[in-house]
Design an enzyme around this catalytic site. Sequence first.
Site, mmCIF file in Angstrom:
data_model
loop_
_atom_site.group_PDB
_atom_site.id
_atom_site.type_symbol
_atom_site.label_atom_id
_atom_site.label_comp_id
_atom_site.label_asym_id
_atom_site.label_seq_id
_atom_site.Cartn_x
_atom_site.Cartn_y
_atom_site.Cartn_z
ATOM 1 N N TYR A 245 -1.731 -1.056 10.322
ATOM 2 C CA TYR A 245 -1.725 -1.238 8.866
ATOM 3 C C TYR A 245 -0.407 -0.789 8.226
ATOM 4 O O TYR A 245 0.193 -1.533 7.445
ATOM 5 C CB TYR A 245 -2.901 -0.467 8.277
ATOM 6 C CG TYR A 245 -3.183 -0.746 6.816
ATOM 7 C CD1 TYR A 245 -3.799 -1.928 6.415
ATOM 8 C CD2 TYR A 245 -2.866 0.183 5.833
ATOM 9 C CE1 TYR A 245 -4.082 -2.173 5.070
ATOM 10 C CE2 TYR A 245 -3.147 -0.052 4.492
ATOM 11 C CZ TYR A 245 -3.752 -1.234 4.117
ATOM 12 O OH TYR A 245 -4.029 -1.470 2.796
ATOM 13 N N SER B 134 0.869 -1.181 0.000
ATOM 14 C CA SER B 134 0.000 0.000 0.000
ATOM 15 C C SER B 134 0.905 1.230 0.000
ATOM 16 O O SER B 134 2.069 1.143 0.402
ATOM 17 C CB SER B 134 -0.838 -0.003 1.281
ATOM 18 O OG SER B 134 -1.388 1.277 1.530
#
Length: 258
Positions: free
Chosen positions: A163, A150
């Site tokens: 995350y 990401s």
Amino acid sequence: MSFGVKDLFDIKGKVALISGAAGGLGTVASKGLAEAGAKVMLSGRNEKTLKELAGQIKQAGGACDYCVGDPTTHEDVKNVVAATKKAFGGIDILIPIAGFNKPGPIIEQPLEEWQSIIAANLKGTYLFCKEAGKVLIEQQRGGKVILISSTRSELGMANYSGYSPAKGAINLLAKTLAAEWGPHKINVNALAPTVFRTPLTEWMWGDAKVYENFLRRIPIGRLGEPEDFLGSLIFLSSKASDFITGAILYADGGYTAC
Ligand SMILES: NC(=O)c1ccc[n+]([C@@H]2O[C@H](COP(=O)([O-])OP(=O)(O)OC[C@H]3O[C@@H](n4cnc5c(N)ncnc54)[C@H](OP(=O)(O)O)[C@@H]3O)[C@@H](O)[C@H]2O)c1
């Protein structure tokens, strides 16, 4: 003289194992690779969604099968890998897509919630690499592993203490395995999307203020649509990327460029 350019992106007949196959990006990856002629093993925790997806792919003329399994459970991952080998005779492309996020301030977020974010993103990816890696190495025919990172692997964001570090670790896992598996002609790269319009990010694109804020930072001027994921995926799955390994490819409309 010909360079065989026409065949550079050809993945016909390759076997692709995809986790989180029925999610937003997983569905596009599964359908797209099947449309390109790959034989796709769909994996995830929910039999109903996998069965539906498999039905759609078959109806469109694609080759696929599915196997239910939790990517964070070692025995399940072993079963999925074994089922792929049984159904299609091996594995050429591994794409562990499963992952999720639950943002929360570090001082408030329960430890168990943080652990579940790390498990879904990092442990699941690690387990698929571990088990599918054995098959890829044993086959001695090379392979392509595409880990799903990401833009948050590189950029911090408030309330992302699970995350962002998990995706940062995925980048380093890609580089580590690139070094470890290079001699086996197995390419390991990470694909790092910015905000794509999927259920995972609905809280962003569904909120006008948050949405505008993100758009301002993307030079291309729009969010990613799930189909935007496919070009990079086919590239990293095919001969076209044979000399690329340990790379982090940002599919982000320029988000990390400025
Ligand atoms: N969409 C974006 O903007 C974006 C941006 C950057 C990176 N990514 C990454 O891309 C991947 C796919 O995201 P997406 O947008 O397609 O999300 P999604 O539509 O929510 O799908 C996520 C998939 O991950 C699996 N999953 C969710 N929570 C899980 C858990 N606790 N344990 C195990 N598996 C779990 C689900 O599989 P089941 O079928 O088993 O429920 C689901 O199919 C993720 O790794 C995500 O971090 C997405």
